[in-house]
Design a protein around this motif. Structure first.
Motif, PDB file in Angstrom:
ATOM      1  N   GLN A  91      -5.274   8.377  11.042  1.00 24.21           N
ATOM      2  CA  GLN A  91      -5.850   7.953   9.764  1.00 24.21           C
ATOM      3  C   GLN A  91      -7.373   7.827   9.860  1.00 24.21           C
ATOM      4  O   GLN A  91      -8.107   8.223   8.946  1.00 24.21           O
ATOM      5  CB  GLN A  91      -5.231   6.620   9.337  1.00 24.21           C
ATOM      6  N   ARG A 139      -4.304  -1.998   6.097  1.00 21.73           N
ATOM      7  CA  ARG A 139      -3.458  -1.715   4.924  1.00 21.73           C
ATOM      8  C   ARG A 139      -2.377  -0.700   5.258  1.00 21.73           C
ATOM      9  O   ARG A 139      -1.351  -0.633   4.594  1.00 21.73           O
ATOM     10  CB  ARG A 139      -4.309  -1.137   3.791  1.00 21.73           C
ATOM     11  N   ALA A 140      -2.606   0.125   6.248  1.00 12.83           N
ATOM     12  CA  ALA A 140      -1.716   1.234   6.524  1.00 12.83           C
ATOM     13  C   ALA A 140      -0.632   0.890   7.530  1.00 12.83           C
ATOM     14  O   ALA A 140       0.062   1.760   8.013  1.00 12.83           O
ATOM     15  CB  ALA A 140      -2.525   2.429   7.038  1.00 12.83           C
ATOM     16  N   ILE A 171     -10.678   7.415   6.995  1.00 10.72           N
ATOM     17  CA  ILE A 171     -10.371   6.083   6.457  1.00 10.72           C
ATOM     18  C   ILE A 171     -11.173   5.038   7.232  1.00 10.72           C
ATOM     19  O   ILE A 171     -11.099   4.990   8.460  1.00 10.72           O
ATOM     20  CB  ILE A 171      -8.874   5.786   6.553  1.00 10.72           C
ATOM     21  N   TRP A 226      -7.049   3.578  -2.609  1.00 14.04           N
ATOM     22  CA  TRP A 226      -5.831   3.576  -1.799  1.00 14.04           C
ATOM     23  C   TRP A 226      -4.644   4.144  -2.564  1.00 14.04           C
ATOM     24  O   TRP A 226      -3.893   4.966  -2.040  1.00 14.04           O
ATOM     25  CB  TRP A 226      -5.515   2.155  -1.320  1.00 14.04           C
ATOM     26  N   TYR A 227      -4.447   3.718  -3.780  1.00 16.71           N
ATOM     27  CA  TYR A 227      -3.295   4.201  -4.527  1.00 16.71           C
ATOM     28  C   TYR A 227      -3.466   5.667  -4.941  1.00 16.71           C
ATOM     29  O   TYR A 227      -2.481   6.406  -5.040  1.00 16.71           O
ATOM     30  CB  TYR A 227      -3.038   3.310  -5.737  1.00 16.71           C
ATOM     31  N   ARG A 274      -2.511   7.541  -1.800  1.00 16.21           N
ATOM     32  CA  ARG A 274      -1.062   7.565  -1.623  1.00 16.21           C
ATOM     33  C   ARG A 274      -0.404   8.559  -2.571  1.00 16.21           C
ATOM     34  O   ARG A 274       0.549   9.257  -2.211  1.00 16.21           O
ATOM     35  CB  ARG A 274      -0.459   6.166  -1.851  1.00 16.21           C
ATOM     36  N   PRO A 313       0.797  -1.228   0.000  1.00 21.78           N
ATOM     37  CA  PRO A 313       0.000   0.000   0.000  1.00 21.78           C
ATOM     38  C   PRO A 313       0.827   1.275   0.000  1.00 21.78           C
ATOM     39  O   PRO A 313       0.465   2.252  -0.656  1.00 21.78           O
ATOM     40  CB  PRO A 313      -0.831  -0.128   1.290  1.00 21.78           C
ATOM     41  N   CYS A 321     -10.246  -0.736   6.551  1.00 20.45           N
ATOM     42  CA  CYS A 321      -9.127  -0.511   5.658  1.00 20.45           C
ATOM     43  C   CYS A 321      -7.821  -0.195   6.398  1.00 20.45           C
ATOM     44  O   CYS A 321      -6.759  -0.177   5.785  1.00 20.45           O
ATOM     45  CB  CYS A 321      -9.420   0.631   4.701  1.00 20.45           C
ATOM     46  N   GLN A 328     -11.716  -0.128  -4.100  1.00 20.28           N
ATOM     47  CA  GLN A 328     -10.975   0.108  -2.864  1.00 20.28           C
ATOM     48  C   GLN A 328      -9.480   0.241  -3.133  1.00 20.28           C
ATOM     49  O   GLN A 328      -8.798   1.088  -2.551  1.00 20.28           O
ATOM     50  CB  GLN A 328     -11.230  -1.047  -1.887  1.00 20.28           C
ATOM     51  N   ASP A 329      -8.948  -0.599  -4.047  1.00 16.45           N
ATOM     52  CA  ASP A 329      -7.530  -0.512  -4.394  1.00 16.45           C
ATOM     53  C   ASP A 329      -7.222   0.791  -5.119  1.00 16.45           C
ATOM     54  O   ASP A 329      -6.204   1.442  -4.865  1.00 16.45           O
ATOM     55  CB  ASP A 329      -7.127  -1.705  -5.263  1.00 16.45           C
TER      56      ASP A 329
END
Length: 389
Positions: free
Chosen positions: A375, A387-388, A380, A357-358, A361, A77, A384, A353-354
């Motif tokens: 977060q 992932r962090a 968030i 996230w990207y 980032r 991630p 999730c 969701q992916d």
């Protein structure tokens, strides 16, 4: 009528932003701390969030040669590298060894040291990823020959390891050994059916009750991937499947030192060496896939995907997450040059969701420096937050 324009081949390249389209690469930037050195012959596994890279070999005419008995973790991630601190004695035979993720442990088997063939191993080492402690397994029974370039599979019951192939540098093997996790005992088993010929640096994928062998070679030859070999864990039976070609591109080139990954019954194959001698440097950057057979008389069909690796390569390592994110690290670009670049690409349309996230980032790179409470306060969802880490 005019000739229709063909869709150009897309490369898994390194754009400055985070492109989230099928076949486009998500660049892994170098963040705080150093990234792994350039290497080849390493192995990688993933838990879906992290990619663990172990071992490898580096050779430079001016600098010399070295091997790496270290574990690196790439947090997907955040695309951040971290060297795992370990205690105890790690394996020293770290080129073309076998690597599996067993719960919270990395299992490393076999491999070669600096003098390929004369320093091969048949030891099994475990590293506890929570404590960083290495352990040499005191195995008994009918141990495999010391070798490198083997393939290792975990049985569906997770109580046995199945080992296939490899070489000592002179002889090549195609026998199957089984390691019992409960009593640390190796057994060489008798098999039925038609096995693959002796080989090394083949690729192995598992699916349900079987593992499959794809490609491989010997010191001066490479084997076709038109034949896929299935081995049934319980029946100890080999079955060979003759693959159908892609309707446009035909069959993939024979290869060894490539990578294969699988998810949901689909196998993806990329790169590799298609010449007998490394010095000829006939390396590949193509990406193919086929669906594993569900019936004994079924013929899998190869499909050439319309994008490639960023450059031809071999002796690299690749993993695939459940969301179909392919991560590739290191390897040989040619006989004289190795790389430490890491690339990711979506092999199928990613989940929303992916994508979120990207995108987060890319626009807020410090997000992973914040605590979980910070977060959460940013909005968030709790589901999730793992992932962090």
């Amino acid at each position: 009528m005019g000739q229709s324009a063909q869709e150009p081949t897309r490369h898994v390249c390194s754009p400055p932003e985070c492109h989230l389209m099928l076949g486009h690469q998500i660049h892994a930037p170098r963040t705080a701390g150093k990234s792994p050195s350039a290497r080849s012959g390493h192995r990688a596994v993933t838990d879906g969030i992290n990619v663990y890279v172990f071992g490898g070999y580096y050779m430079d005419p001016d600098v010399g040669s070295m091997i790496f008995s270290e574990i690196w973790c790439l947090h997907l991630p955040s695309m951040t590298w971290k060297l795992i601190e370990t205690t105890g004695d790690p394996p020293e035979t770290v080129a073309s060894s076998c690597l599996l993720l067993l719960g919270s442990h990395l299992a490393v088997f076999g491999g070669s040291g600096m003098s390929f063939g004369s320093s091969s191993s048949n030891d099994l080492h475990l590293c506890n990823l929570r404590t960083g402690k290495w352990q040499l397994v005191d195995a008994e029974g009918d141990l495999p020959e010391p070798a490198y370039g083997q393939s290792l599979a975990l049985s569906p019951s997770r109580d046995k390891l199945f080992l296939f192939g490899g070489t000592c540098g002179i002889d090549f093997y195609n026998d199957v050994h089984v390691f019992s996790v409960s009593d640390y005992t190796w057994t060489k088993i008798d098999t039925t059916g038609t096995p693959p010929s002796p080989r090394y640096r083949q690729e192995l994928v598992t699916d349900k009750d079987s593992f499959y062998i794809i490609g491989g070679g010997t010191g001066n030859q490479v084997f076709d991937v038109s034949d896929i070999y299935r081995f049934e864990f319980d029946a100890h039976r080999w079955t060979v499947y003759e693959c159908l070609p892609d309707t446009v591109h035909g069959l993939p080139a024979p290869r060894k030192a490539h990578s294969c990954v699988s998810a949901d019954g689909v196998v993806y194959m990329c790169g590799g060496l298609t010449a007998g001698a490394v010095a000829q440097n006939l390396s590949l950057n193509d990406i193919w896939r086929f669906r594993l057979p569900t019936f004994r008389d079924e013929r899998p069909q190869w499909e050439c995907l319309p994008f490639t690796l960023s450059h031809p390569g071999y002796f690299f390592s690749a993993v695939l997450t459940q969301s179909k994110c392919l991560a590739v690290f290191g390897g040989c670009i040619n006989s004289q040059k190795r790389t430490n670049k890491a690339y990711c690409t979506w092999l199928e349309t990613p989940r929303l969701q992916d994508i979120a996230w990207y995108s987060l980032r890319a626009h807020f790179p410090r997000i992973f420096e914040l605590s979980r409470d910070e977060q959460y306060k940013l909005g968030i969802p709790l589901a999730c937050l793992p992932r962090a880490k």
